[in-house]
Design a protein around this motif. Structure first.
Motif, PDB file in Angstrom:
ATOM      1  N   PRO A  10       0.847  -1.193   0.000  1.00  0.00           N
ATOM      2  CA  PRO A  10       0.000   0.000   0.000  1.00  0.00           C
ATOM      3  C   PRO A  10       0.882   1.242   0.000  1.00  0.00           C
ATOM      4  O   PRO A  10       1.757   1.389   0.860  1.00  0.00           O
ATOM      5  N   ALA A  12      -0.572   4.544  -1.041  1.00  0.00           N
ATOM      6  CA  ALA A  12      -1.486   5.606  -1.495  1.00  0.00           C
ATOM      7  C   ALA A  12      -1.761   6.648  -0.418  1.00  0.00           C
ATOM      8  O   ALA A  12      -2.595   7.531  -0.610  1.00  0.00           O
ATOM      9  N   GLY A  13      -1.077   6.529   0.721  1.00  0.00           N
ATOM     10  CA  GLY A  13      -1.351   7.452   1.840  1.00  0.00           C
ATOM     11  C   GLY A  13      -0.952   8.882   1.507  1.00  0.00           C
ATOM     12  O   GLY A  13      -0.173   9.137   0.581  1.00  0.00           O
ATOM     13  N   LEU A  14      -1.498   9.809   2.264  1.00  0.00           N
ATOM     14  CA  LEU A  14      -1.259  11.234   1.988  1.00  0.00           C
ATOM     15  C   LEU A  14       0.115  11.700   2.448  1.00  0.00           C
ATOM     16  O   LEU A  14       0.617  12.713   1.975  1.00  0.00           O
ATOM     17  N   GLY A  15       0.713  10.971   3.380  1.00  0.00           N
ATOM     18  CA  GLY A  15       2.063  11.317   3.820  1.00  0.00           C
ATOM     19  C   GLY A  15       2.149  12.667   4.511  1.00  0.00           C
ATOM     20  O   GLY A  15       3.120  13.402   4.332  1.00  0.00           O
ATOM     21  N   THR A  16       1.156  12.976   5.322  1.00  0.00           N
ATOM     22  CA  THR A  16       1.108  14.324   5.917  1.00  0.00           C
ATOM     23  C   THR A  16       2.288  14.598   6.857  1.00  0.00           C
ATOM     24  O   THR A  16       2.705  15.739   6.985  1.00  0.00           O
ATOM     25  N   ARG A  17       2.833  13.529   7.458  1.00  0.00           N
ATOM     26  CA  ARG A  17       3.961  13.760   8.385  1.00  0.00           C
ATOM     27  C   ARG A  17       5.232  14.144   7.631  1.00  0.00           C
ATOM     28  O   ARG A  17       6.179  14.614   8.226  1.00  0.00           O
ATOM     29  N   LYS A  27       6.181   9.708  -0.531  1.00  0.00           N
ATOM     30  CA  LYS A  27       7.153   9.365   0.521  1.00  0.00           C
ATOM     31  C   LYS A  27       7.783   7.996   0.252  1.00  0.00           C
ATOM     32  O   LYS A  27       8.904   7.737   0.672  1.00  0.00           O
ATOM     33  N   GLU A  28       7.060   7.132  -0.472  1.00  0.00           N
ATOM     34  CA  GLU A  28       7.607   5.811  -0.801  1.00  0.00           C
ATOM     35  C   GLU A  28       8.768   5.919  -1.789  1.00  0.00           C
ATOM     36  O   GLU A  28       9.499   4.964  -2.010  1.00  0.00           O
ATOM     37  N   GLN A 104      -6.014   3.594  -5.394  1.00  0.00           N
ATOM     38  CA  GLN A 104      -6.984   3.505  -4.301  1.00  0.00           C
ATOM     39  C   GLN A 104      -8.107   4.539  -4.485  1.00  0.00           C
ATOM     40  O   GLN A 104      -9.179   4.400  -3.902  1.00  0.00           O
ATOM     41  N   ALA A 107      -7.857   8.108  -0.194  1.00  0.00           N
ATOM     42  CA  ALA A 107      -7.036   7.559   0.899  1.00  0.00           C
ATOM     43  C   ALA A 107      -7.901   7.362   2.140  1.00  0.00           C
ATOM     44  O   ALA A 107      -7.989   8.208   3.013  1.00  0.00           O
ATOM     45  N   LYS A 108      -8.573   6.190   2.184  1.00  0.00           N
ATOM     46  CA  LYS A 108      -9.510   5.935   3.287  1.00  0.00           C
ATOM     47  C   LYS A 108      -8.902   5.056   4.366  1.00  0.00           C
ATOM     48  O   LYS A 108      -9.624   4.510   5.193  1.00  0.00           O
ATOM     49  N   GLY A 109      -7.599   4.844   4.302  1.00  0.00           N
ATOM     50  CA  GLY A 109      -6.944   4.051   5.344  1.00  0.00           C
ATOM     51  C   GLY A 109      -6.229   2.838   4.784  1.00  0.00           C
ATOM     52  O   GLY A 109      -6.505   2.390   3.665  1.00  0.00           O
ATOM     53  N   GLY A 131       4.142   0.483   2.736  1.00  0.00           N
ATOM     54  CA  GLY A 131       4.984   1.158   1.751  1.00  0.00           C
ATOM     55  C   GLY A 131       6.040   2.105   2.276  1.00  0.00           C
ATOM     56  O   GLY A 131       6.989   2.433   1.571  1.00  0.00           O
ATOM     57  N   ASP A 132       5.887   2.559   3.513  1.00  0.00           N
ATOM     58  CA  ASP A 132       6.881   3.509   4.036  1.00  0.00           C
ATOM     59  C   ASP A 132       7.739   2.900   5.132  1.00  0.00           C
ATOM     60  O   ASP A 132       8.466   3.613   5.820  1.00  0.00           O
TER      61      ASP A 132
END
Ligand code: UTP
Length: 294
Positions: A10, A12-17, A27-28, A104, A107-109, A131-132
């Motif tokens: 996975p 597809a996260g937003l990578g806000t951090r 970020k990946e 995805q 980005a629902k989790g 993925g990270d």
């Protein structure tokens, strides 16, 4: 027992951090010295016997797909300059496994992202590599999970002991020891982001899990959990409560490339042992540290 040959990453996260960089660079794709984090994951999977990998991506993540593609024009230019070894190394990453991509869309989790892999997985067991999360280990962690799956015949969650502060950001596992196997535990419950007092143990799921296809019906029926997201831990908790899973305290050092400090630590560790940078970087670090507290 069915051989494990498929993996899902996975990504597809937003990578806000990791903002602001993650606004433009997935970020990946952040480097471990000179290699995108996700290439380390694909290499780990390939070394573990995985042949087919689905990367779940989102908008603005095309750089991931490009990395695993051939680039005939770029390669021709490199070949013309006599840099054939560079071309072979790029091709090596493109050919590590059959890597395919799926979006995805929202980005629902993490659980929702894994849920998109139903058609790809079919009726086979599969490994999920977050993925990270990059892990440096002697035996690839995906292989360690596959071995535990073949030994105990149940889904496996990769686990590490973490401090109480980090347990609240990750998850906590309810476990009992397995005789004769100090790294493996029978796990019959878990909780995502426990509040103080809700923890089962200091073992937390980190970075890698091996699941069976029954997880997809569970994911589809899940309501949003912690943070309003469809949590993979909630799906795995249901499976743990109904038949148990194995928690494997894996060998290896894990770095969260989704956090700024994790990214820096991973690059220090990789940088001191990298064949091209190791010697000079070690000398620099020694000097830097000796002068730091003056
Ligand atoms: P994280 O929770 O670390 O990713 O998920 P995030 O949501 O991007 O993190 P923030 O915004 O910095 O808090 C672990 C992995 O799951 C993927 C991420 O891309 C990461 O590799 N993921 C997460 C998805 O694919 N889809 C999602 O909806 C959420």
């Amino acid at each position: 027992m069915q051989k494990v040959t498929k993996a899902v990453i996975p990504a597809a996260g937003l990578g806000t951090r990791m903002l602001p960089i993650s606004h433009a660079v997935p970020k990946e794709m952040l480097p471990i010295v000179d290699l995108p984090a996700i290439a380390c994951l694909v290499e780990e999977a390939a070394k573990s016997g995985i042949t087919d990998i689905l990367v779940v991506t989102g908008r603005d993540k095309d750089a991931i797909e490009d990395f695993f593609d051939y680039s005939p024009e770029y390669e021709a230019a490199l070949n013309a300059k006599g840099k054939t070894d560079v071309v072979s190394s790029l091709r090596r990453y493109a050919d590590l496994a059959n890597v395919t991509f799926l979006r995805q869309k929202e980005a629902k989790g993490l659980g929702h992202a894994v849920g998109r892999a139903r058609a790809f997985v079919g009726d086979e067991p599969f490994v999920v590599l977050y993925g990270d999360d990059v892990i440096f280990s002697h035996t690839p962690v995906a292989k360690q999970l596959i071995d535990a799956y073949e030994k105990y015949g149940r889904p496996v969650v990769g686990a590490k002991r973490v401090s109480p502060e980090w347990l609240q950001k990750y998850s906590s596992l309810k476990v009992s020891p397995i005789e004769g196997d100090p790294a493996a535990f029978f796990c019959d419950d878990m909780i995502e982001k426990p509040k103080p007092g809700e923890e089962f143990s200091d073992l937390s799921v980190l970075g890698r899990v091996l699941l069976t296809p029954d997880v997809f019906d569970v994911i589809d029926a899940l309501p949003p959990g912690a943070g309003g997201e469809i949590q993979l831990t909630d799906a795995m908790a249901k499976i743990a409560r109904s038949g148990g899973v194995t928690a494997l305290e894996f060998e290896g050092e894990r770095f969260d490339l989704g956090s700024k400090v994790g990214f820096l630590k991973a690059n220090v560790v990789a940088g001191v042992s990298h064949p091209e940078t190791g010697e000079e970087f070690r000398a620099f670090l020694k000097q830097f540290v000796s002068e730091m507290d003056r």
